[in-house]
Structures are given as structure tokens and as C-alpha cells.
Design a protein around this motif. Sequence first.
Motif, mmCIF file in Angstrom:
data_model
loop_
_atom_site.group_PDB
_atom_site.id
_atom_site.type_symbol
_atom_site.label_atom_id
_atom_site.label_comp_id
_atom_site.label_asym_id
_atom_site.label_seq_id
_atom_site.Cartn_x
_atom_site.Cartn_y
_atom_site.Cartn_z
ATOM 1 N N ALA A 160 65.051 -25.454 -38.310
ATOM 2 C CA ALA A 160 63.618 -25.285 -38.067
ATOM 3 C C ALA A 160 62.860 -26.584 -38.307
ATOM 4 C CB ALA A 160 63.063 -24.176 -38.956
ATOM 5 N N GLY A 161 63.351 -27.405 -39.243
ATOM 6 C CA GLY A 161 62.679 -28.661 -39.545
ATOM 7 C C GLY A 161 62.657 -29.637 -38.387
ATOM 8 N N THR A 162 63.633 -29.535 -37.462
ATOM 9 C CA THR A 162 63.640 -30.438 -36.316
ATOM 10 C C THR A 162 62.447 -30.194 -35.398
ATOM 11 O OG1 THR A 162 65.050 -28.914 -35.053
ATOM 12 C CG2 THR A 162 66.141 -30.620 -36.353
ATOM 13 N N PHE A 163 61.893 -28.996 -35.416
ATOM 14 C CA PHE A 163 60.750 -28.685 -34.561
ATOM 15 C C PHE A 163 59.432 -28.837 -35.307
ATOM 16 C CE2 PHE A 163 64.365 -26.435 -32.828
ATOM 17 C CZ PHE A 163 64.279 -26.717 -31.475
ATOM 18 N N MET A 164 59.419 -28.529 -36.598
ATOM 19 C CA MET A 164 58.172 -28.588 -37.364
ATOM 20 C C MET A 164 57.640 -30.008 -37.489
ATOM 21 S SD MET A 164 59.125 -25.852 -40.356
ATOM 22 C CE MET A 164 57.660 -26.271 -41.289
ATOM 23 N N CYS A 211 77.502 -31.018 -43.388
ATOM 24 C CA CYS A 211 77.951 -31.030 -42.003
ATOM 25 C C CYS A 211 77.187 -29.993 -41.179
ATOM 26 C CB CYS A 211 79.458 -30.768 -41.947
ATOM 27 S SG CYS A 211 80.203 -31.068 -40.334
ATOM 28 N N SER A 212 76.946 -28.829 -41.764
ATOM 29 C CA SER A 212 76.202 -27.782 -41.054
ATOM 30 C C SER A 212 74.772 -28.221 -40.789
ATOM 31 C CB SER A 212 76.202 -26.485 -41.873
ATOM 32 O OG SER A 212 77.509 -26.005 -42.041
ATOM 33 N N ALA A 213 74.157 -28.877 -41.759
ATOM 34 C CA ALA A 213 72.787 -29.357 -41.565
ATOM 35 C C ALA A 213 72.727 -30.318 -40.384
ATOM 36 C CB ALA A 213 72.284 -30.046 -42.835
ATOM 37 N N GLU A 214 73.714 -31.212 -40.280
ATOM 38 C CA GLU A 214 73.724 -32.160 -39.167
ATOM 39 C C GLU A 214 74.002 -31.467 -37.841
ATOM 40 O OE1 GLU A 214 72.913 -35.603 -39.396
ATOM 41 O OE2 GLU A 214 72.143 -34.537 -41.140
ATOM 42 N N LEU A 215 74.852 -30.447 -37.865
ATOM 43 C CA LEU A 215 75.128 -29.696 -36.638
ATOM 44 C C LEU A 215 73.882 -28.952 -36.165
ATOM 45 C CD1 LEU A 215 77.031 -28.541 -34.484
ATOM 46 C CD2 LEU A 215 77.670 -26.752 -36.136
ATOM 47 N N PHE A 216 73.180 -28.295 -37.092
ATOM 48 C CA PHE A 216 71.967 -27.573 -36.726
ATOM 49 C C PHE A 216 70.899 -28.528 -36.205
ATOM 50 C CE2 PHE A 216 73.167 -24.330 -40.244
ATOM 51 C CZ PHE A 216 74.131 -23.782 -39.405
ATOM 52 N N ARG A 217 70.758 -29.683 -36.845
ATOM 53 C CA ARG A 217 69.772 -30.671 -36.379
ATOM 54 C C ARG A 217 70.135 -31.182 -34.986
ATOM 55 N NH1 ARG A 217 69.871 -33.268 -41.998
ATOM 56 N NH2 ARG A 217 68.025 -32.428 -43.049
ATOM 57 N N LEU A 218 71.417 -31.390 -34.743
ATOM 58 C CA LEU A 218 71.837 -31.904 -33.441
ATOM 59 C C LEU A 218 71.474 -30.929 -32.333
ATOM 60 C CD1 LEU A 218 73.289 -34.098 -31.833
ATOM 61 C CD2 LEU A 218 75.445 -32.884 -32.269
ATOM 62 N N ILE A 219 71.718 -29.658 -32.567
ATOM 63 C CA ILE A 219 71.355 -28.652 -31.555
ATOM 64 C C ILE A 219 69.841 -28.631 -31.342
ATOM 65 C CG2 ILE A 219 71.339 -26.178 -31.064
ATOM 66 C CD1 ILE A 219 74.015 -25.991 -32.534
ATOM 67 N N GLY A 220 69.079 -28.730 -32.432
ATOM 68 C CA GLY A 220 67.628 -28.757 -32.303
ATOM 69 C C GLY A 220 67.124 -30.008 -31.609
ATOM 70 N N ASN A 221 67.692 -31.162 -31.934
ATOM 71 C CA ASN A 221 67.243 -32.414 -31.332
ATOM 72 C C ASN A 221 67.585 -32.511 -29.854
ATOM 73 O OD1 ASN A 221 66.117 -33.494 -33.714
ATOM 74 N ND2 ASN A 221 68.102 -34.278 -34.387
ATOM 75 N N LEU A 222 68.617 -31.806 -29.424
ATOM 76 C CA LEU A 222 69.003 -31.832 -28.018
ATOM 77 C C LEU A 222 68.257 -30.801 -27.188
ATOM 78 C CD1 LEU A 222 72.875 -32.275 -28.332
ATOM 79 C CD2 LEU A 222 71.234 -33.963 -27.487
ATOM 80 N N SER A 223 67.413 -30.007 -27.815
ATOM 81 C CA SER A 223 66.741 -28.909 -27.112
ATOM 82 C C SER A 223 65.243 -29.150 -27.056
ATOM 83 C CB SER A 223 67.029 -27.581 -27.824
ATOM 84 O OG SER A 223 66.306 -26.532 -27.217
ATOM 85 N N PRO A 224 64.606 -28.825 -25.920
ATOM 86 C CA PRO A 224 63.155 -29.014 -25.820
ATOM 87 C C PRO A 224 62.342 -27.923 -26.484
ATOM 88 C CG PRO A 224 64.015 -28.182 -23.756
ATOM 89 C CD PRO A 224 65.202 -28.414 -24.645
ATOM 90 N N SER A 225 62.948 -26.768 -26.769
ATOM 91 C CA SER A 225 62.170 -25.655 -27.317
ATOM 92 C C SER A 225 62.983 -24.903 -28.356
ATOM 93 C CB SER A 225 61.753 -24.683 -26.204
ATOM 94 O OG SER A 225 62.882 -24.027 -25.659
ATOM 95 N N LEU A 226 62.273 -24.247 -29.253
ATOM 96 C CA LEU A 226 62.923 -23.446 -30.281
ATOM 97 C C LEU A 226 63.660 -22.267 -29.663
ATOM 98 C CD1 LEU A 226 63.362 -22.839 -33.296
ATOM 99 C CD2 LEU A 226 61.190 -21.589 -33.271
ATOM 100 N N TYR A 227 63.070 -21.658 -28.641
ATOM 101 C CA TYR A 227 63.688 -20.491 -27.996
ATOM 102 C C TYR A 227 65.059 -20.855 -27.432
ATOM 103 C CZ TYR A 227 64.570 -16.951 -24.425
ATOM 104 O OH TYR A 227 65.150 -15.981 -23.640
ATOM 105 N N LEU A 228 65.130 -21.949 -26.680
ATOM 106 C CA LEU A 228 66.394 -22.341 -26.067
ATOM 107 C C LEU A 228 67.420 -22.743 -27.119
ATOM 108 C CD1 LEU A 228 68.062 -22.991 -23.564
ATOM 109 C CD2 LEU A 228 66.997 -25.258 -23.519
ATOM 110 N N SER A 229 66.997 -23.480 -28.132
ATOM 111 C CA SER A 229 67.944 -23.936 -29.147
ATOM 112 C C SER A 229 68.494 -22.769 -29.960
ATOM 113 C CB SER A 229 67.266 -24.947 -30.074
ATOM 114 O OG SER A 229 66.157 -24.367 -30.731
#
Length: 970
Positions: A571-575, A643-661
Motif C-alpha cells: 500500500a505504501g507504494t501508492f500512498m 524479500c516479501s516487502a521488495e516483491l510487494f513493492r515491485l508489483i506495486g511499482n510496475l502497476s498504474p493503479s491499486l486495483y490492477l496491482s
Amino acid sequence: MGVNGGGDDLHEVELSNIHQGETSSQGTDLPFLDTNISNNNNVSSSSFSQPSGSGINNNNDNNERDRDNKEHVDVAEGVSAFQKLDADIASEARGAGGTTTEEAQQGGFNIREYFEDSVREHGAIGHKLKKMGLSVHDLTVVGQGADATTIDTNLSIFRWLWPGNWNPKRGTPFNILHNINAFCKDGEMLLVLGRPGAGCSTFLRMAANTSRRPYVEVRGQVTYGGLDASEFAKYGRGEGIYVPEEDVHYPTLTVEETMMFALKNKTPGSRLPEERHRDFRNKVFNTIMSMFGLTKQTQTMVGNEYMRGLSGGERKRMTIAEAMVARGTVECWDCSTRGLDAASAYDYAKSLRIMTDTLRKTTIASFYQASDNIYDLFDRVLILEKGRCIYFGPAKEAKQYFVDLGFDCEPRKSTPDFLTGVTNPQERIVRPGYNPPSNSAEFEEVWQRSEHKARAEQEQRQYDEEIRANDPVGDFREQVLLDKSKGTRSGSKYSATIREQVSALALRQWQVWFGDKFGLVTSYISIIVQALIYGSVFYQMTPDAIGLLTRGGALFAALLFNAFLAIGAFAGTFMGRSILQRHRAYGLYHPAAYHIAQVLLDIPIMGMQSLVFAIITYFMYGLHLQADKFFIFFFVLWLMALCSAELFRLIGNLSPSLYLSQQVLSLVLIMMLTYVGFAPTYQSMKPWFQWIHWANPFGYAFRALFTNEMKGQTFDCSTSSHIPAGPAYLDPAFRVCSLPGATPGATFVDGDAYLLATYQFDTNQRGLYVMALLLFWILYIFLNALTMEYLSWVSSGHTQHIYKRGKAPKQNDAAEEARNAEIVAKASENINTTLEMRAGVFMWNNINYTVPVPGGELQLLDNIGGWIKPGQMTALMGSSGAGKTTLLDVLAQRKTQGKVEGTMLLNGMPLRVDFERITGYVEQMDVHDPHLTVREALLFSAKLRQEAHVPLQEKEDYVERVLEMMDMAS
């Protein structure tokens, strides 16, 4: 009851639809109400129609909060403060055997260039000003039509199966800006005026040289001191600054922490000899806080719509101060006075004027409802309507231009309101005998034929020739290099080095995390409670066959818990995206440096959380009591959380929206957890999916945990899981353990053999599994840093309207514009029948409001009394921070913290439980459900707030009439 609460100096109070107690039992329809407010907190009321006997009762003028916050930005004091600061620095330099002020300036030091509102004369010898004026030729910005993006539904995913929807720039394009020609010399100020949707923000973004990615096409030429926009961008971020309208900050940081972070990344490399970074930052921080009247709020949290902190006006002043620290050459301010009282807005505009004059800045700003005092500070004005230029030229000639066209300016109406009002069919007044233009195309056509247009073109040609003759680019390039810190590459777009950026960011992220005390405490309580639950479920597993079978489940549960400890990083990647984008535009730091700082902060935070969980569960589980195994258990859980934190951030950073990610994250987690190797085992996986197991950090973490526990252990099978079983089979030589890996004749099974036979996990490769998990973490860090540095989903505050499929209107279309104007005009004529309201007499007396603060209580309202009478409107006025919003919150029964005392009566009766339902309160913060359309949101409110006996169709018709009146029907 409708209450408009905000940080402006005018608050409109309106009571309607009141039905309470016996006072309305006779069906009396009461008209509008009026308020007379007694205020001792520097809050005053000004009624448009003063009732007889009304007045203001001021019982106490000693409110501490008023004394602390009534100060405004005092330019004279700011001048004095800067002069004193500069003199102090020069004095220190001379006292230490250093240079004089003049000598220091010759060496490159210039405090006035660092603080934009410095007021010393720009002709001081020795320093070089970055005089980069702006010139715009035939600028046309093409945007995606409203039909390009539609609201997603549960079936939206199927649209992507059609190749026609793969084009990212589909939809009907339209001109956001159309053939704009304008210029702003260095040392001049340009005011951009226009109604919402006119294209003012887009022009400011183009002038600030922000990213052009959100637009379909940008045509024309924008130059800065003769440099093309692409060349200008190479010399550093923050030279062109766009300050958006919204105030978005980290709410848990204090004012001092927020400002000091900006100063750390913008401290110039050219300072006085022996001048330390810290001393320099402290001096300028104290000065700028004094200038903006924030000296008493330095230790106050910034806050937001959900967290108490600064008032709206104070937060706006802090936003302005942060932008000024960025030291831009071309500065574009988008409605930056929203939330400021009139005096603070004027002082802020004067600061811009002083900064522009002394430092030869190029300043472009847009204002809503600017006063004549603010308007007179600007040299030129650009007026836009539906993306078309309808006037550009000297500000003092703009009013007469439209008067000559046939428009009439009402008495006491400010010039900016008149200039924007001529484009509004409901507001403009046409003088008898004239037939002026009525839509944007006609306004543009008249402007193109005018003498003012020809004169503006001539002045722009002369300015372009001056730029070519003077060539200010050389001084600009030299000063950009001097502004960089020692160690910063000459080709870098940032002032501070990577090390300095990471250091400042790590400290800020720690302050953000530690500032949320409630979240900090609850997170550790949650970890302890859940660890106890996990430990009780798998409590003291026995070293036999039964304990062997349950160990896998216990370790897998521990792995999942620590992996999901990091879900907040997703969630922090979008906030923080909007803050990251603004700071990136200011040239404060690399996005990659921000991510590295996040990683550095993750290490101790997640390490402590994993340690707490490991200590509780390891011994409650009854795992092998061996020191090296415990620390490996803890280290793997810790590494898995990172490692999980980095994986979650990567998915968020590669996505334009919270819904899609969220959809992608769900799919990725299901795949990884399914193919972790526990259930199903590697042998039972389908061959074409086995690759998921090897590309899965969860799989390596589970292998490491399982092999760590089973290595060197044996599990007894003599009491269970032994075949054949029964009283006749007592000789161990003729029995065998039923678990995989057992040998005939043995009453136990070796843990190493069991793992190899069941899961194909080799305990001798335990270190390899841990190393693989570590490499996954490093890989994700690298990918995140790369993604954040080169991929941005937020572009300088760019917003876009999203409609339901097939409901998008035509944009900037003349025919559509005329049709909408007709609908709004008709709805406005019927406003009296549309807004049918009932009202009553509302009064309050001796209202006191206190909130808890460290060391005691703070009184925000002190013995305030007042009343509202039907048929009149009352203005609630006061300086920023005086307590206007606080009073409205209390009267509307919206306060959930602190203590409220006093008397509030409606029609002479105490307030009942339904008072909040019958009270309409318009707050300063626009907080809505982002997943609803405008019509859906209003229908939801109408259905729940209007009386139950009102037919549904009547509620829907009422909403439609309101939408038409507000020009939002489309």
C-alpha cells in the motif's frame, strides 16, 4: 443544516431541512437561517444582511491559540530577517579571518539565490543570477478524450481480449491548449486566469517543463533563455518547478522534520568558508519559519484529513515554503493560495514579487478569486477559456479590453473575477447595444484580430531577439554547477550526492514510521498476540512421527506470517507516489535513493518484528533446542519478510493503479504459495509448472526452514507409525517405520532421510537455500530501484476525468459548450424551486473546546456564543489558524476528540440524536469514495438523508436538478 468549513477567510453557514422535536410538529416551513457569532478566538462574523439587535460578544481576548496563530507573512519582517542573517554570516566570516560579504559573493556564495524571497538588491557584485525567461510559441497540447478511459467493472478484464483495446492512446483526442503564444521575462510575473477546465494547470505544467508523457501530443516550442525544453531539462531537476494545488505531505512528520529534509537535499555547495551544513540549515530554517508565521508550529505534526495537525492555511504555507527551498529558476504556482486567508494570500503574493524582482526569477501563477491587490502585483496576464487564449498582455490593460468588447464590470467586483466571469454565461453582464463573443471560439477569433494581439506578438519578437543577443545560458550553466554539493557529478540533475540523499531519506523514513505511535504500538501487540496463537496451535510438538508430520505445517505457518508482515509496503507504494513525484520534480533526490532508504529502514524494523515472533514461536513449537538452529530460523524469517516487502513493492511499482496491482498480487501469491514445495510436493507438480518452484523465494525459504529443523534429528516410531502393528509384532527386526526414508529394523526415522525421500530437500544444501533467498532479495531491490528511477505513473499532478462506458461528453467542443450553458442557465433560474429547504433558529452559548496535548490541555475555543436566524447568510471570518474550522466542526457535532462544553439549542430545544443527519457540512478536505461516480454519490446521500416518505423518483429528479445547476450533468 449546511456548513461550509475550510481554511478560507469566508465561511458560509447555511441551515436547511431541519426537523426536530415539537418545534416542527405543526408542519411549519422555516426559511433560511442567519448566524451571529460571538468569538473570542479572533473569529468574526459578518452578516450580509445585519439583523436588528445582532452583535458580536467577545468575552475573552486572551486565547493562547489565537496569539500563536494570528500572525501573517510579514514581508517587512522577512526583509529584516534576511538582512540580519546575511550580515551575521558575513560577520562570522570576517571574524574567522574569512572573506567579506562581497568577496564571498565573488567566490560563488549567494544566500539570496538559495532562499527565493531574499530581499537584498540583485545587483550585489560577484554572484550570477540564473535569468532564464520563458517564451512559448504556438503551443498546442493534445490530450486523450474522456472516452479513452472508462470506469472498470468486474467484466472490464474481458475488454483486453480485443486487440483494439491494446492501444494506450485510444479515444477521441482533443486540444487541452490550442495555439498559445505567450512569454514571461526574467524578473516578471505572469498571472494565468481561467475557469476550471480552461487549461491553466496544463499551461503551468508545460511552462515548468514537466513530463509530457500523459499527453497524446505536444506541438509548438517552449524555450527558456533561448534553450529548448529538452536542453533545459538536462541541466538539473528543480530548475523548472510546478507547485500543484493539493497539499500532500507525510502526516506523521512535524513541520521541522519536513522542512529540514528539503534543506538537506538542497543545501548549495557554494557556501562561506568554514560554514557547516548544519549551521547553514538551522539559520535559514529559522528565517523561513519566521517569514511564514510558523515558528510556533515547528514541532506540530503536519496531519491530513484523517489525522489532526496543522490547519489548512498553515499546511498551505508550509507547502509554499518547501517549494521555495527548491530554488527553481522558472516557478509555476497552481492556485497556491487555496486555504489561505486574504491577508496571508496577499503577503504570499508580495513575497513572490520580491523574489522575482531581486533574483530575476520567472514566476507564473494561477489564482482562484484573487483580490485586486494581488492582481496589481503581476506584470502580465494570460486568460484562457477551453484551452484557447482570449487575452495576453499587460495586466493593467486587460480589464479595459473586455469592457471595450461590451462587457460591464459590477461595482466592487475585483478585476480577476471580472476577467474570468466574462466567459461564464451566468455571470457576465453585457452592456446595452453590444453583441460580444459568447463562446471560447468567438473569444479567440476576436482576440486574433485585435490590436492587443499584434502588440503582444511584436513584444515577443523583441524579447526573443534580446535573448539571442544577451545569451544568458552561460551564466546559467556556471551557476548550476556551483549549486551542486561537493562530490556530485557535474552531469547529475540533483544537487546532493547519492550518499547525502540516502542519509536524509533514511532519517525521514524513520521519522515517518516512528511518528505513527498508534500504528507502532498496535503492530507489536498484534505480532505478540498472533505469535502466541500460532504457538498454542502447534504447542510443544513431540519428537515422534506425529510431531514430524506437524512440523512442516508449523514452519509453513511461521513463514507465511512473516511474509505478510510486509504487506504494508504494498500500500505504501501508492500512498507516497504524489509526494515522490513532487520531490523528484523539485530535484531533491533520486527515486532510487528513496527506495534504498526504505530498504535500510526495513532491516532493523522487520528484524525486530521477526525476532519477537521467533522467540515466542520457536520455544512454544518445541523446535530443536540448538543455538545455531534458532538463529538460522530467525534469520530466514527476517530475510523472508525483507524479500516479501521488495516483491510487494515491485508489483506495486510496475502497476498504474491499486486495483490492477491487487489482482496481479493475488495471482502471484497463489502461484508462489501453491508451488512452495510443501503441498503439493515437488514430485507431484505438473512438469510444465515446476519452474514456478525454482523461481519462488517462498520455496527457498521453506526449504531453508525445514532443512534447518530436520538436520541431524531422529524421530521415534516405536509407539506409532510402525508396521506391522499389534501385540504379536514386538521384535523391531521385523518391523519398519511407515514414514518415507525409514530403514527396516529401525524404530526411528532420520530427519535428513525423511526430507530427501518426501520433498527432495537436501539438508546439506541448507546454506545454499539461504543464499538463494538472499539473492532474490538483492534482485528485487535492484529491480525496484530501476523501476522507480525510470518508470513513473504520476506526472506532476495530472488528473483525468473517468466516465462510465458510453457516457463521456465531448470536450472543448463549441456546440457542447453552448448546450451545457443553456442547461445551466435554465437550472439556475429554477434554483428557488429546486432547493426547497426548511430551517429553524440555531443558537449556541459559552462554547469551550479543549484537546489533550503533551503536558496538559490546549483550549481551541473559548466561551463562544452566537445564533443563526432564518432568511439571512452569515460569514465566519478570521485569519488562518484562528479556529474557524474548529468552531464549525463543533457546531456540526463532528468532533470525536477533546472535550466540548457549552449550550447548543435548535428552536429552543436541546439537540437530538438526529441532528447530524439533518445537518449538511461541507468540509475543507474533499473526502469522497473514489469508486463512485458523481451521480451515484449524490443519489446515495439523497436516499439516506431525505425523509423516508419521499418517493424514490422524486429523490432522483432532485439529484438531476442539482447536477444541472452545478454544471455536472455530463
